[in-house]
Write a protein that holds these residues in place. Structure first.
Motif, mmCIF file in Angstrom:
data_model
loop_
_atom_site.group_PDB
_atom_site.id
_atom_site.type_symbol
_atom_site.label_atom_id
_atom_site.label_comp_id
_atom_site.label_asym_id
_atom_site.label_seq_id
_atom_site.Cartn_x
_atom_site.Cartn_y
_atom_site.Cartn_z
ATOM 1 N N VAL A 94 0.940 -1.088 -0.115
ATOM 2 C CA VAL A 94 -0.066 -0.188 0.090
ATOM 3 C C VAL A 94 0.789 1.155 -0.048
ATOM 4 N N GLY A 95 0.555 2.345 -0.828
ATOM 5 C CA GLY A 95 1.294 3.520 -0.921
ATOM 6 C C GLY A 95 0.676 4.338 -1.886
ATOM 7 N N GLY A 99 6.225 8.147 -8.737
ATOM 8 C CA GLY A 99 6.701 8.335 -10.311
ATOM 9 C C GLY A 99 6.861 6.898 -10.994
ATOM 10 N N TYR A 100 7.593 6.973 -12.141
ATOM 11 C CA TYR A 100 7.590 5.704 -12.940
ATOM 12 C C TYR A 100 9.100 5.745 -13.336
ATOM 13 N N TYR A 101 9.656 4.608 -13.741
ATOM 14 C CA TYR A 101 10.748 4.507 -14.305
ATOM 15 C C TYR A 101 11.003 3.353 -15.045
ATOM 16 N N GLU A 102 11.230 3.418 -16.456
ATOM 17 C CA GLU A 102 11.048 2.175 -17.341
ATOM 18 C C GLU A 102 9.896 1.331 -16.952
ATOM 19 N N ILE A 106 7.465 3.412 -8.684
ATOM 20 C CA ILE A 106 8.349 4.033 -7.570
ATOM 21 C C ILE A 106 7.130 4.570 -6.605
ATOM 22 N N LEU A 107 6.978 3.894 -5.522
ATOM 23 C CA LEU A 107 6.225 4.478 -4.356
ATOM 24 C C LEU A 107 6.968 5.510 -3.408
ATOM 25 N N LYS A 108 6.164 6.528 -2.774
ATOM 26 C CA LYS A 108 6.833 7.592 -1.967
ATOM 27 C C LYS A 108 7.734 7.036 -1.157
ATOM 28 N N GLY A 110 10.107 4.894 -1.525
ATOM 29 C CA GLY A 110 11.210 4.411 -2.266
ATOM 30 C C GLY A 110 11.111 2.982 -2.710
ATOM 31 N N GLN A 111 10.163 2.316 -2.622
ATOM 32 C CA GLN A 111 9.871 0.905 -2.883
ATOM 33 C C GLN A 111 9.599 0.973 -4.467
ATOM 34 N N LYS A 112 10.591 0.040 -5.042
ATOM 35 C CA LYS A 112 10.119 -0.036 -6.724
ATOM 36 C C LYS A 112 9.705 -1.410 -7.053
ATOM 37 N N ILE A 113 8.369 -1.193 -7.810
ATOM 38 C CA ILE A 113 7.529 -2.445 -8.184
ATOM 39 C C ILE A 113 7.717 -2.504 -9.563
#
Length: 125
Positions: A94-95, A99-102, A106-108, A110-113
């Motif tokens: 949950v978050g 933003g997006y990267y490729e 990216i959740l606030k 710092g987690q990248k999914i």
């Protein structure tokens, strides 16, 4: 030991060799207080809990909800495909989307999914 007696390392060795009895793990049992055992029981219950799978969404459906949540600063609830060694689903992530990267969001926090790892997404109301 008084100040008059000199330190004797052989006496210390003798004591630990013949007189001292180590009780092993028994000496640590007093440290397990009720709040410790309650926490251990809570963790065991959480590990045993099986998370039910939600409907698998198409990439287009996922993208639409993520884009709307990003544009309107809504929190999202993501169910990911299993990364666990036992094959069970992990709790929802949950978050807010920062933003997006490729191919990742990216959740606030710092987690990248990876977008391909998302099986279901909902706006968190």
């Amino acid at each position: 030991m008084s100040n008059e007696e000199p330190y004797d390392p052989d006496l210390v060795k003798e004591f630990f060799h013949h007189d001292y009895v180590d009780r092993g793990m028994l000496k640590w049992q007093g440290y397990y207080l009720s709040d410790h055992t309650a926490q251990l029981n809570k963790q065991a219950k959480k590990r045993a809990e099986v998370i039910q799978p939600k409907t698998i969404m198409t990439p287009a459906e996922i993208g639409q909800i993520l884009q709307s949540a990003f544009a309107n600063n809504y929190a999202v609830r993501l169910q990911l495909y299993s990364n666990a060694s036992d094959g069970h689903l992990q709790p929802d992530v949950v978050g807010h989307i920062a933003g997006y990267y490729e191919t990742q969001i990216i959740l606030k926090d710092g987690q990248k999914i990876d977008l391909l790892n998302i099986r279901n997404v909902k706006s968190k109301d």
